[in-house]
Design a protein around this motif. Structure first.
Motif, mmCIF file in Angstrom:
data_model
loop_
_atom_site.group_PDB
_atom_site.id
_atom_site.type_symbol
_atom_site.label_atom_id
_atom_site.label_comp_id
_atom_site.label_asym_id
_atom_site.label_seq_id
_atom_site.Cartn_x
_atom_site.Cartn_y
_atom_site.Cartn_z
ATOM 1 N N LYS A 35 33.667 46.222 43.424
ATOM 2 C CA LYS A 35 34.324 45.966 44.703
ATOM 3 C C LYS A 35 35.105 47.147 45.251
ATOM 4 O O LYS A 35 35.132 47.374 46.465
ATOM 5 N N HIS A 36 35.773 47.910 44.390
ATOM 6 C CA HIS A 36 36.546 49.043 44.900
ATOM 7 C C HIS A 36 35.638 50.137 45.456
ATOM 8 O O HIS A 36 35.966 50.781 46.451
ATOM 9 N N VAL A 72 43.274 48.579 47.957
ATOM 10 C CA VAL A 72 43.690 49.669 47.070
ATOM 11 C C VAL A 72 43.266 49.311 45.645
ATOM 12 O O VAL A 72 43.546 48.201 45.178
ATOM 13 N N PRO A 73 42.567 50.217 44.930
ATOM 14 C CA PRO A 73 42.259 49.947 43.523
ATOM 15 C C PRO A 73 43.520 50.000 42.672
ATOM 16 O O PRO A 73 44.431 50.791 42.947
ATOM 17 N N VAL A 74 43.580 49.146 41.657
ATOM 18 C CA VAL A 74 44.745 49.052 40.783
ATOM 19 C C VAL A 74 44.258 49.062 39.330
ATOM 20 O O VAL A 74 43.352 48.308 38.978
ATOM 21 N N VAL A 96 44.997 39.499 48.150
ATOM 22 C CA VAL A 96 44.154 39.053 47.049
ATOM 23 C C VAL A 96 44.216 40.086 45.924
ATOM 24 O O VAL A 96 44.196 41.288 46.189
ATOM 25 N N ILE A 97 44.322 39.620 44.706
ATOM 26 C CA ILE A 97 44.185 40.482 43.532
ATOM 27 C C ILE A 97 43.015 39.941 42.718
ATOM 28 O O ILE A 97 42.961 38.743 42.420
ATOM 29 N N LYS A 98 42.076 40.832 42.377
ATOM 30 C CA LYS A 98 40.896 40.377 41.642
ATOM 31 C C LYS A 98 40.263 41.524 40.865
ATOM 32 O O LYS A 98 40.513 42.698 41.160
ATOM 33 N N PRO A 99 39.446 41.200 39.877
ATOM 34 C CA PRO A 99 38.710 42.245 39.165
ATOM 35 C C PRO A 99 37.634 42.821 40.081
ATOM 36 O O PRO A 99 37.178 42.151 41.010
ATOM 37 N N THR A 100 37.237 44.050 39.835
ATOM 38 C CA THR A 100 36.242 44.675 40.703
ATOM 39 C C THR A 100 34.814 44.523 40.197
ATOM 40 O O THR A 100 33.863 44.818 40.928
ATOM 41 N N ASP A 101 34.636 44.074 38.968
ATOM 42 C CA ASP A 101 33.284 43.990 38.416
ATOM 43 C C ASP A 101 32.949 42.599 37.899
ATOM 44 O O ASP A 101 32.086 42.436 37.039
ATOM 45 N N ASN A 150 35.671 46.924 33.503
ATOM 46 C CA ASN A 150 35.877 48.338 33.786
ATOM 47 C C ASN A 150 37.352 48.718 33.921
ATOM 48 O O ASN A 150 37.682 49.876 34.170
ATOM 49 N N GLU A 151 38.240 47.725 33.781
ATOM 50 C CA GLU A 151 39.690 47.931 33.819
ATOM 51 C C GLU A 151 40.180 48.472 35.164
ATOM 52 O O GLU A 151 41.150 49.209 35.238
ATOM 53 N N VAL A 152 39.457 48.090 36.219
ATOM 54 C CA VAL A 152 39.889 48.417 37.580
ATOM 55 C C VAL A 152 39.981 47.123 38.382
ATOM 56 O O VAL A 152 38.993 46.390 38.491
ATOM 57 N N LEU A 153 41.167 46.843 38.906
ATOM 58 C CA LEU A 153 41.371 45.678 39.762
ATOM 59 C C LEU A 153 41.456 46.156 41.205
ATOM 60 O O LEU A 153 41.464 47.361 41.466
ATOM 61 N N ILE A 154 41.508 45.217 42.136
ATOM 62 C CA ILE A 154 41.655 45.602 43.532
ATOM 63 C C ILE A 154 42.665 44.687 44.210
ATOM 64 O O ILE A 154 42.713 43.479 43.943
ATOM 65 N N LEU A 155 43.495 45.304 45.028
ATOM 66 C CA LEU A 155 44.468 44.595 45.855
ATOM 67 C C LEU A 155 43.985 44.740 47.290
ATOM 68 O O LEU A 155 43.763 45.852 47.762
ATOM 69 N N GLU A 156 43.791 43.630 47.974
ATOM 70 C CA GLU A 156 43.312 43.722 49.343
ATOM 71 C C GLU A 156 43.855 42.591 50.205
ATOM 72 O O GLU A 156 44.261 41.545 49.695
ATOM 73 N N GLU A 157 43.866 42.828 51.501
ATOM 74 C CA GLU A 157 44.321 41.803 52.431
ATOM 75 C C GLU A 157 43.328 40.642 52.457
ATOM 76 O O GLU A 157 42.117 40.846 52.345
#
Length: 211
Positions: free
Chosen positions: A103-104, A121-123, A146-151, A182-189
């Motif tokens: 997703k990021h 923004v990736p987190v 929204v906070i969610k995993p990217t994969d 992948n240890e990358v989350l995403i914060l998005e509107e």
């Protein structure tokens, strides 16, 4: 008889195994779940995770497959492309599949090419709630977010937060991390519906044309 490696044997994926057999392929199935129904339909079954790219490559080489398919599985799509590229088999480019699957990377692609998309923004997994809230405020993002995993897929690990509440952010980060590989989350509107339904679809592209 040509063999095909199928990544995933859930109820929804059995139709792909059956179709491959009707077309005359020897079917090699991988799925990490011991109770998947596909194992009773496929010719060969390995209880292995379809997100383990190296293991899938080893099995594909061992079985001498002529193709790799991740039917109805977003997490396994990059694995299919990786294995097929390594073996010189037909595939969508791995780099393109990664952009569409993580997703990021997809949000970055949309923004970079002028497509409408929410602020995001990736987190990194492990970031504190305070750090993430600080990023949100710095980017002037609007609630809800929204906070969610990217994969991940199927809405697993997704949380919607409607206020700058540290405890809610901490819980959301922990939930998302639990479904991240992948240890990358995403914060998005969060985009609210302006109409009663979403219309979507899937297409199949051959030689640059939608068929």
């Amino acid at each position: 008889m040509s063999s095909i490696l199928l990544l995933g044997g859930s109820k929804q994926q059995v139709v792909a195994i059956e179709a491959a057999k009707r077309l005359g392929y020897r079917t090699v199935l991988c799925d990490y779940l011991p109770d998947n129904p596909g194992q009773y339909v496929a010719d060969v079954f390995y209880q292995q995770s379809t997100t383990d790219k190296q293991k899938m490559l080893e099995i594909a080489q061992l079985e001498g497959v002529s193709g790799v398919l991740a039917y109805s599985s977003d997490p396994a799509a990059t694995t299919a492309a990786y294995v097929a590229e390594r073996l010189g088999l037909p595939t969508n480019p791995l780099k393109s599949v990664e952009v569409l699957s993580e997703k990021h990377l997809f949000r970055k692609y949309l923004a970079g090419h002028g497509f409408p998309c929410p602020k995001s923004v990736p987190v990194a997994v492990g970031a504190s709630a305070d750090e993430v809230l600080g990023v949100l405020l710095g980017e002037e993002m609007s609630f809800p977010v929204v906070i969610k995993p990217t994969d991940s897929s199927g809405s697993k690990g997704v949380s919607i937060i409607d206020a700058p509440d540290i405890e809610k952010f901490a819980r959301a980060l922990k939930t998302a991390a639990g479904f991240s590989r992948n240890e990358v989350l995403i914060l998005e509107e969060y985009i609210e519906y302006g109409f009663p339904r979403v219309i979507g679809g899937d297409v199949f592209v051959v030689d640059g044309e939608v068929r």
